[in-house]
Design a protein around this motif. Sequence first.
Motif, PDB file in Angstrom:
ATOM      1  N   HIS A 102      -6.308 -13.119  -1.738  1.00 42.50           N
ATOM      2  CA  HIS A 102      -7.372 -12.783  -2.681  1.00 42.50           C
ATOM      3  C   HIS A 102      -6.861 -12.873  -4.115  1.00 42.50           C
ATOM      4  CE1 HIS A 102     -11.361 -11.256  -1.458  1.00 42.50           C
ATOM      5  NE2 HIS A 102     -11.507 -10.982  -2.735  1.00 42.50           N
ATOM      6  N   VAL A 103      -7.722 -13.327  -5.017  1.00 41.85           N
ATOM      7  CA  VAL A 103      -7.451 -13.269  -6.456  1.00 41.85           C
ATOM      8  C   VAL A 103      -8.279 -12.118  -7.023  1.00 41.85           C
ATOM      9  CG1 VAL A 103      -7.740 -14.449  -8.668  1.00 41.85           C
ATOM     10  CG2 VAL A 103      -6.920 -15.714  -6.674  1.00 41.85           C
ATOM     11  N   VAL A 104      -7.616 -11.230  -7.770  1.00 43.51           N
ATOM     12  CA  VAL A 104      -8.293 -10.060  -8.332  1.00 43.51           C
ATOM     13  C   VAL A 104      -8.093 -10.066  -9.847  1.00 43.51           C
ATOM     14  CG1 VAL A 104      -8.509  -7.545  -8.298  1.00 43.51           C
ATOM     15  CG2 VAL A 104      -7.871  -8.759  -6.213  1.00 43.51           C
ATOM     16  N   ALA A 105      -9.167  -9.901 -10.583  1.00 49.12           N
ATOM     17  CA  ALA A 105      -9.102  -9.862 -12.049  1.00 49.12           C
ATOM     18  C   ALA A 105      -9.273  -8.439 -12.529  1.00 49.12           C
ATOM     19  CB  ALA A 105     -10.186 -10.753 -12.647  1.00 49.12           C
ATOM     20  N   THR A 134      -4.648 -18.259   9.791  1.00 49.67           N
ATOM     21  CA  THR A 134      -5.700 -17.281  10.054  1.00 49.67           C
ATOM     22  C   THR A 134      -5.397 -16.041   9.232  1.00 49.67           C
ATOM     23  OG1 THR A 134      -6.029 -18.101  12.296  1.00 49.67           O
ATOM     24  CG2 THR A 134      -6.855 -15.884  11.804  1.00 49.67           C
ATOM     25  N   ALA A 135      -6.335 -15.661   8.380  1.00 47.97           N
ATOM     26  CA  ALA A 135      -6.081 -14.555   7.453  1.00 47.97           C
ATOM     27  C   ALA A 135      -5.768 -13.256   8.178  1.00 47.97           C
ATOM     28  CB  ALA A 135      -7.295 -14.356   6.541  1.00 47.97           C
ATOM     29  N   ARG A 136      -4.698 -12.603   7.753  1.00 46.69           N
ATOM     30  CA  ARG A 136      -4.345 -11.286   8.279  1.00 46.69           C
ATOM     31  C   ARG A 136      -5.252 -10.241   7.622  1.00 46.69           C
ATOM     32  NH1 ARG A 136       1.563 -11.938   9.578  1.00 46.69           N
ATOM     33  NH2 ARG A 136       2.077 -14.065   8.925  1.00 46.69           N
ATOM     34  N   PRO A 137      -5.519  -9.148   8.311  1.00 42.29           N
ATOM     35  CA  PRO A 137      -6.339  -8.094   7.684  1.00 42.29           C
ATOM     36  C   PRO A 137      -5.543  -7.369   6.601  1.00 42.29           C
ATOM     37  CG  PRO A 137      -5.595  -7.403   9.866  1.00 42.29           C
ATOM     38  CD  PRO A 137      -5.190  -8.839   9.718  1.00 42.29           C
ATOM     39  N   LEU A 138      -6.090  -7.319   5.397  1.00 38.58           N
ATOM     40  CA  LEU A 138      -5.474  -6.570   4.308  1.00 38.58           C
ATOM     41  C   LEU A 138      -5.620  -5.082   4.603  1.00 38.58           C
ATOM     42  CD1 LEU A 138      -4.132  -7.207   1.535  1.00 38.58           C
ATOM     43  CD2 LEU A 138      -6.372  -6.829   0.495  1.00 38.58           C
ATOM     44  N   PRO A 139      -4.609  -4.264   4.298  1.00 41.00           N
ATOM     45  CA  PRO A 139      -4.684  -2.833   4.630  1.00 41.00           C
ATOM     46  C   PRO A 139      -5.898  -2.120   4.061  1.00 41.00           C
ATOM     47  CG  PRO A 139      -2.458  -3.443   3.975  1.00 41.00           C
ATOM     48  CD  PRO A 139      -3.317  -4.635   3.723  1.00 41.00           C
ATOM     49  N   MET A 140      -6.453  -2.620   2.946  1.00 45.42           N
ATOM     50  CA  MET A 140      -7.615  -1.986   2.327  1.00 45.42           C
ATOM     51  C   MET A 140      -8.354  -3.014   1.490  1.00 45.42           C
ATOM     52  SD  MET A 140      -5.604   0.313  -0.566  1.00 45.42           S
ATOM     53  CE  MET A 140      -4.303   0.813   0.582  1.00 45.42           C
ATOM     54  N   ASP A 141      -9.443  -2.588   0.858  1.00 43.83           N
ATOM     55  CA  ASP A 141     -10.197  -3.455  -0.038  1.00 43.83           C
ATOM     56  C   ASP A 141      -9.266  -4.055  -1.092  1.00 43.83           C
ATOM     57  OD1 ASP A 141     -11.587  -3.147  -2.995  1.00 43.83           O
ATOM     58  OD2 ASP A 141     -12.862  -4.164  -1.530  1.00 43.83           O
ATOM     59  N   PRO A 142      -9.424  -5.372  -1.445  1.00 46.76           N
ATOM     60  CA  PRO A 142      -8.504  -6.012  -2.393  1.00 46.76           C
ATOM     61  C   PRO A 142      -8.359  -5.270  -3.715  1.00 46.76           C
ATOM     62  CG  PRO A 142      -9.852  -7.667  -1.341  1.00 46.76           C
ATOM     63  CD  PRO A 142     -10.390  -6.353  -0.885  1.00 46.76           C
ATOM     64  N   ALA A 143      -9.451  -4.787  -4.295  1.00 44.14           N
ATOM     65  CA  ALA A 143      -9.362  -4.074  -5.570  1.00 44.14           C
ATOM     66  C   ALA A 143      -8.592  -2.771  -5.398  1.00 44.14           C
ATOM     67  CB  ALA A 143     -10.756  -3.805  -6.124  1.00 44.14           C
ATOM     68  N   ALA A 144      -8.866  -2.059  -4.314  1.00 43.18           N
ATOM     69  CA  ALA A 144      -8.151  -0.803  -4.059  1.00 43.18           C
ATOM     70  C   ALA A 144      -6.672  -1.072  -3.788  1.00 43.18           C
ATOM     71  CB  ALA A 144      -8.782  -0.073  -2.872  1.00 43.18           C
TER      72      ALA A 144
END
Length: 331
Positions: A184-187, A223-233
């Motif tokens: 993910h890219v987060v700004a 195959t994308a791994r599940p991120l531990p939480m929401d990208p912004a968080a």
Amino acid sequence: MTCEDGPVPENPATRMLRLLSLLQSRRAWTGPEIVDRLGVSPRTIRRDVERLRSLGYTVESTTGTAGGYRLTPGHDLPPLLLDDAEAIAIAAALLTAADGTGTDASETSARALAKLQQILPRRLRNQVDALASATTTVSRKGLARVDLAVLAAVAAACRDQEILTFEHERRDGTAAGRRVEPHHVVATRLRWYLISFDLDRDAWRTFRLDRVHDPVPVGHRFTARPLPMDPAAYLRSTLARTPFAYTAEVVVDASADEVRALLPYVLPELVEPLGATRSRVRLGADAAAEVVRRIASIATFGLPFAVERADAPVRAGLSSMTAALAAAGPD
């Protein structure tokens, strides 16, 4: 509109533009929906779709009980139809892109805005001119810019779930190669970040995009791994744990909610409540002067505060700033 012999037939070019506007406004339309909107036969719709394809628009036929059409990306950029509100919104974004996005977009944005203004109707051009004359952006001096090519390459790799390699510049100026699964890219208000799974370190890592160089997709999908939480968080949590070169802790006579509202550049996790009307703020940056500026910004709100702890270079900067302010005061 009618004449003595009946309704005046609609100009084919006008009808085709109406069809294009429909296709650009939604992902897919059924044939009966288009027929109902334009008031023409399915055969006429098929002819207009073929005309659009000849002009470079990639219009796909969809299957199903009713069948229909959808506009998909092509190899070239064909003309784009915008309504009044959309045109003004894009112009406003271009006006502020150079200093408001953290990207190296000044020249590109200026060219795009010039093209847009050239074709805008007079009523919209007047609105954009008024917006431009009344708008000033405040640039962040010394803030590293993100190369648009880097941003585009990284975002595409995230979208396509393709393994990415790049050179990452460390804080000390040295560089190291990385091989990651970009997620993910987060700004944020100040910077752009890439959240990814580092294959060589077998762990999640976050990279500042202004320190990423020469990103290259290697052609292998994942195959994308599940991120531990929401990208912004996740980004906020990561930044809250990041060790900075220079830090300070300031106790402010205001509630934690007040401080968070007044200092949006401070992560919520770095504001600690000390009761109903006091809070502790942890500040950090890679330059002592930046920490000093952030402490000074607290003073601009007129809130009583005390520097509880600060690294020696930060204290020296505060002392210099205080002395300069005293010297500039009234005789």
